[in-house]
Design a protein around this motif. Structure first.
Motif, PDB file in Angstrom:
ATOM      1  N   ARG A  91       0.837  -1.208   0.000  1.00  0.00           N
ATOM      2  CA  ARG A  91       0.000   0.000   0.000  1.00  0.00           C
ATOM      3  C   ARG A  91       0.867   1.252   0.000  1.00  0.00           C
ATOM      4  O   ARG A  91       0.621   2.201  -0.747  1.00  0.00           O
ATOM      5  CB  ARG A  91      -0.949   0.015   1.197  1.00  0.00           C
ATOM      6  CG  ARG A  91      -1.884   1.231   1.166  1.00  0.00           C
ATOM      7  CD  ARG A  91      -2.707   1.367   2.421  1.00  0.00           C
ATOM      8  NE  ARG A  91      -1.800   1.691   3.520  1.00  0.00           N
ATOM      9  CZ  ARG A  91      -2.007   1.362   4.789  1.00  0.00           C
ATOM     10  NH1 ARG A  91      -3.079   0.689   5.132  1.00  0.00           N
ATOM     11  NH2 ARG A  91      -1.138   1.691   5.710  1.00  0.00           N
ATOM     12  N   ALA A  92       1.919   1.261   0.820  1.00  0.00           N
ATOM     13  CA  ALA A  92       2.828   2.408   0.867  1.00  0.00           C
ATOM     14  C   ALA A  92       3.512   2.604  -0.482  1.00  0.00           C
ATOM     15  O   ALA A  92       3.691   3.736  -0.945  1.00  0.00           O
ATOM     16  CB  ALA A  92       3.861   2.221   1.974  1.00  0.00           C
ATOM     17  N   ASP A  95       0.958   4.124  -2.808  1.00  0.00           N
ATOM     18  CA  ASP A  95       0.763   5.533  -2.447  1.00  0.00           C
ATOM     19  C   ASP A  95       1.900   6.411  -2.960  1.00  0.00           C
ATOM     20  O   ASP A  95       1.671   7.513  -3.461  1.00  0.00           O
ATOM     21  CB  ASP A  95       0.630   5.693  -0.923  1.00  0.00           C
ATOM     22  CG  ASP A  95      -0.690   5.204  -0.387  1.00  0.00           C
ATOM     23  OD1 ASP A  95      -1.628   4.968  -1.188  1.00  0.00           O
ATOM     24  OD2 ASP A  95      -0.792   5.044   0.845  1.00  0.00           O
ATOM     25  N   ARG A  96       3.135   5.930  -2.834  1.00  0.00           N
ATOM     26  CA  ARG A  96       4.272   6.704  -3.328  1.00  0.00           C
ATOM     27  C   ARG A  96       4.225   6.843  -4.844  1.00  0.00           C
ATOM     28  O   ARG A  96       4.528   7.895  -5.394  1.00  0.00           O
ATOM     29  CB  ARG A  96       5.590   6.066  -2.908  1.00  0.00           C
ATOM     30  CG  ARG A  96       5.878   6.274  -1.433  1.00  0.00           C
ATOM     31  CD  ARG A  96       7.274   5.923  -1.076  1.00  0.00           C
ATOM     32  NE  ARG A  96       8.180   6.929  -1.592  1.00  0.00           N
ATOM     33  CZ  ARG A  96       9.478   6.772  -1.682  1.00  0.00           C
ATOM     34  NH1 ARG A  96      10.037   5.651  -1.302  1.00  0.00           N
ATOM     35  NH2 ARG A  96      10.249   7.722  -2.162  1.00  0.00           N
ATOM     36  N   THR A 100       0.366  10.078  -3.378  1.00  0.00           N
ATOM     37  CA  THR A 100      -0.621  10.384  -2.330  1.00  0.00           C
ATOM     38  C   THR A 100      -0.032  10.174  -0.957  1.00  0.00           C
ATOM     39  O   THR A 100       0.984   9.595  -0.780  1.00  0.00           O
ATOM     40  CB  THR A 100      -1.871   9.493  -2.474  1.00  0.00           C
ATOM     41  OG1 THR A 100      -1.492   8.118  -2.399  1.00  0.00           O
ATOM     42  CG2 THR A 100      -2.573   9.764  -3.784  1.00  0.00           C
TER      43      THR A 100
END
Length: 100
Positions: A91-92, A95-96, A100
């Motif tokens: 997820r990280a 997001d990167r 976001t």
């Protein structure tokens, strides 16, 4: 699981590589006055190079994450907690990539 470098240390590509790419950009920009067409072509090539390097960095991170979820032969399977942490890292990563 080592996360990619944060933006203060060069982001995905590391500080040294980021500094080299910025130096190349400054060279391209400075050359615009003498040969605008060539500067634009060099800028395009620099973007292509940068995107390739970024893709390599993201691919390496994905390999690291896959390694975290896979148990070597004879080893116990990854625990639910290990898988939860790995999913959080995915997820990280997304997001990167999405900014976001």
């Amino acid at each position: 699981m080592a996360a990619p470098a944060e933006s203060g240390s060069g982001g995905w590509l590391g500080l040294e590589r980021t500094q080299r790419l910025r130096a190349e950009w400054h060279s391209v920009q400075a050359g615009f006055v003498d040969d605008p067409r060539q500067a634009v072509q060099q800028a395009d090539a620099l973007i292509e190079k940068s995107v390739g390097l970024l893709a390599e960095a993201v691919t390496e991170r994905r390999h690291q994450l896959r390694g975290a979820e896979a148990a070597p032969d004879g080893a116990p399977a990854a625990s639910t907690e290990d898988l939860r942490l790995t999913l959080r890292e995915y997820r990280a990563l997304l997001d990167r990539l999405l900014g976001t």
